[in-house]
Each structure stands twice: as structure tokens, then as C-alpha cells.
Design a protein around this motif. Structure first.
Motif, PDB file in Angstrom:
ATOM      1  N   TYR A 173       0.657  -1.299  -0.009  1.00  0.00           N
ATOM      2  CA  TYR A 173      -0.014  -0.006   0.050  1.00  0.00           C
ATOM      3  C   TYR A 173       0.965   1.300   0.142  1.00  0.00           C
ATOM      4  O   TYR A 173       2.095   1.117   0.642  1.00  0.00           O
TER       5      TYR A 173
ATOM      6  N   PHE B 205      -4.314   0.826  -2.423  1.00  0.00           N
ATOM      7  CA  PHE B 205      -3.572  -0.586  -2.688  1.00  0.00           C
ATOM      8  C   PHE B 205      -2.860  -0.189  -3.937  1.00  0.00           C
ATOM      9  O   PHE B 205      -3.032   0.294  -4.664  1.00  0.00           O
TER      10      PHE B 205
ATOM     11  N   TYR C 252      -0.185  -7.037  -4.892  1.00  0.00           N
ATOM     12  CA  TYR C 252      -0.448  -8.251  -4.124  1.00  0.00           C
ATOM     13  C   TYR C 252       0.279  -9.422  -4.775  1.00  0.00           C
ATOM     14  O   TYR C 252      -0.074  -9.614  -6.117  1.00  0.00           O
TER      15      TYR C 252
ATOM     16  N   ALA D  41       0.372 -13.653  -4.164  1.00  0.00           N
ATOM     17  CA  ALA D  41       0.002 -14.831  -3.453  1.00  0.00           C
ATOM     18  C   ALA D  41       1.023 -15.950  -3.778  1.00  0.00           C
ATOM     19  O   ALA D  41       1.325 -16.931  -2.900  1.00  0.00           O
ATOM     20  N   LEU D  42       1.499 -15.982  -5.093  1.00  0.00           N
ATOM     21  CA  LEU D  42       2.614 -16.832  -5.338  1.00  0.00           C
ATOM     22  C   LEU D  42       3.944 -16.320  -5.660  1.00  0.00           C
ATOM     23  O   LEU D  42       3.931 -15.143  -6.023  1.00  0.00           O
TER      24      LEU D  42
ATOM     25  N   ARG E 138      -2.325 -10.950   5.288  1.00  0.00           N
ATOM     26  CA  ARG E 138      -3.584 -11.301   5.968  1.00  0.00           C
ATOM     27  C   ARG E 138      -3.381 -11.934   7.199  1.00  0.00           C
ATOM     28  O   ARG E 138      -2.424 -12.277   7.585  1.00  0.00           O
TER      29      ARG E 138
ATOM     30  N   SER F  58      -6.201 -16.487  10.243  1.00  0.00           N
ATOM     31  CA  SER F  58      -7.126 -17.624  10.216  1.00  0.00           C
ATOM     32  C   SER F  58      -7.477 -18.070   8.975  1.00  0.00           C
ATOM     33  O   SER F  58      -8.039 -19.010   8.661  1.00  0.00           O
TER      34      SER F  58
ATOM     35  N   GLY G 169     -11.139 -14.863   4.217  1.00  0.00           N
ATOM     36  CA  GLY G 169     -11.293 -13.751   3.197  1.00  0.00           C
ATOM     37  C   GLY G 169     -11.573 -12.630   3.857  1.00  0.00           C
ATOM     38  O   GLY G 169     -10.938 -11.654   3.352  1.00  0.00           O
ATOM     39  N   ALA G 170     -11.986 -12.440   4.953  1.00  0.00           N
ATOM     40  CA  ALA G 170     -12.313 -11.171   5.568  1.00  0.00           C
ATOM     41  C   ALA G 170     -11.321 -10.531   6.379  1.00  0.00           C
ATOM     42  O   ALA G 170     -11.352  -9.580   6.998  1.00  0.00           O
ATOM     43  N   ASP G 171     -10.406 -11.407   6.714  1.00  0.00           N
ATOM     44  CA  ASP G 171      -9.448 -11.224   7.975  1.00  0.00           C
ATOM     45  C   ASP G 171      -8.628  -9.781   7.501  1.00  0.00           C
ATOM     46  O   ASP G 171      -8.409  -9.201   6.395  1.00  0.00           O
TER      47      ASP G 171
ATOM     48  N   LEU H 297      -5.582  -6.844   7.976  1.00  0.00           N
ATOM     49  CA  LEU H 297      -4.467  -6.789   7.403  1.00  0.00           C
ATOM     50  C   LEU H 297      -3.350  -6.643   8.483  1.00  0.00           C
ATOM     51  O   LEU H 297      -3.777  -5.516   9.431  1.00  0.00           O
TER      52      LEU H 297
END
Lengths: 116, 113
Positions: free
Chosen positions: B35, B45, B48, B50-51, B91, B94, B97-99, B101
Motif C-alpha cells: 500500500y 492499494f 498483491y 500470493a504466489l 492477511r 485464520s 477472506g475477511a481477515d 491486514l
């Protein structure tokens, strides 16, 4: 495009006073969040809400309460303000996109709170 | 718990390239985000991952190595308007998806003419 709207933008409180910070989003997001940011620090999560009617504690919940009034609105309440709660407060909402679950958070402009 | 480390300040010259590093420790990993925040403004933002690998978005790129718990943000063709603070974030543990940051403390990027 309003996005995430926070009120008020500025507030000065005396120790022991109470107040509610308001937040509303018009992006139809399920998830909403409250963060605080102190000088030289990153944002720290106070509370979040995964959906209407649910709330969960974040990293620094003590001294705060929240209400997810409906899908659009998520408020943060300080019952008895303390000088340690002097900070900038940001509300955010998010969408999760794609198979990799990209969680993009959209932030409001912030509320600058001073507790004397 | 979760923690992220990034340099507090980086200085670069207009038109140059700069890299901002981030190392993290998490109990579960669900992606590394970046960010940008201008003074007095709200975070916005940028990117991102993830991989493992490089993600490119215009002048900005972000890289992730999950085996090294390391990522970086690369800014090319620096402009004065890029002067801002940059935060890496992960994130919640847990996995929901709503966690919310967890953010690093931020890197203040100073651009010199």
C-alpha cells in the motif's frame, strides 16, 4: 464515487469523554475494518466485521466497541477516551477477488483524534 | 503472531529505480500486499502477491519468495509524486477472506531531483 466515508475528520476530546466514529461504504462490500495509525507506525487492526451482524477483535481492541449497523455502516465507539487513544483512525472495506483470494482494502480519509 | 520488517527510509533520485524490501513472519501465509500512503492521506492499494514471482503493474512491480519469507516493491522511472510511505502487509492468520491486514511500519521514500 464516494467509496468509504468517515466522519468526523477531526475531533478533540477530554479524558473520559465518549464518542462514536462513523463509517459508511457504497461499494457493496461485505467486510469492513477499523485501524489506528500512530506516528511512525503502520496501521494496527482494532476490529473487523466479515458481514452484517458479525464483528471480531483485531490486534488492539481494548477501549473500543464497534457496531455493524447494516451492510453499509460500521461504527467505532470510545466509551471513555484516554490520551493513549490519540491517533488517526481509518475505516476500510474490502473485496476478495479471484482464485488467489486477493483482499483489496479501500480506506476512508481518516479521523484525526486528540484526547487531552 | 505476525510481524513484518521493512526499512524505515529510502532515498532515491528522480528517474531512477528503487527497491523496498519486506521480510515477514506469519503463522499462516495468505499473500503479501503493498500500500502507498502520501502524507496526510489514506493508504491506497498497489499490488498483491500470493504466489512466488513478479507481478507488474505499470511502473510498479512486486516480487515474492515464499521460501525466504521475503518480498519487495520495485518502483521504476521515479517521479516526485512517488514520494510517500510504502507499507507491506499480510492477511490474518485464520485464513478467512475477511481477515484484517497486519502492516509493517512503513518505508518513507524520499525522491530527490
Amino acid at each position: 464515487n464516494a467509496g468509504v466515508t468517515q466522519t468526523p475528520k477531526f475531533q478533540v476530546l477530554k479524558t473520559g469523554q465518549s464518542m462514536t466514529l462513523q463509517c459508511a461504504q457504497d461499494m457493496n462490500h461485505n467486510s469492513m475494518y477499523w485501524y489506528r495509525q500512530d506516528p511512525g507506525m503502520g496501521l494496527r487492526l482494532i476490529y473487523y466485521s466479515a458481514s452484517e451482524g458479525t464483528t471480531d477483535k483485531g490486534e488492539v481492541p481494548n477501549g473500543y466497541n464497534v457496531s455493524r449497523l447494516n451492510k453499509r455502516e460500521f461504527s467505532l465507539r470510545l466509551e471513555s477516551a484516554a490520551p493513549s487513544q490519540t491517533s488517526v483512525y481509518f475505516c476500510a472495506s474490502s473485496e476478495v477477488v479471484g482464485r488467489l483470494a486477493k483482499n483489496i482494502q479501500y480506506f476512508g480519509a481518516g479521523t484525526r483524534l486528540s484526547v487531552l | 503472531g505476525q510481524s513484518l520488517e521493512q526499512p524505515s527510509e529510502v532515498t532515491a533520485v528522480e528517474g531512477a529505480i528503487v527497491q523496498i524490501n519486506c521480510t515477514y513472519q506469519t503463522s499462516g501465509f495468505y499473500g503479501l500486499s503493498w500500500y502507498q500512503q502520501h502524507d496526510g492521506g489514506a493508504p491506497t492499494f498497489l499490488s498483491y502477491n500470493a504466489l512466488d514471482g513478479l507481478e507488474e503493474t505499470g511502473r510498479f512491480s512486486s516480487f515474492l519468495s515464499r521460501s525466504d519469507s521475503y518480498g519487495y516493491l520495485l518502483l521504476q522511472e521515479l517521479q516526485m509524486k512517488d514520494s510517500a510511505s510504502y507499507f507491506c502487509a499480510v492477511r490474518g492468520a485464520s485464513g478467512g477472506g475477511a481477515d484484517g491486514l497486519t502492516f509493517g511500519k512503513g518505508t518513507h521514500l524520499i525522491i530527490q531531483p
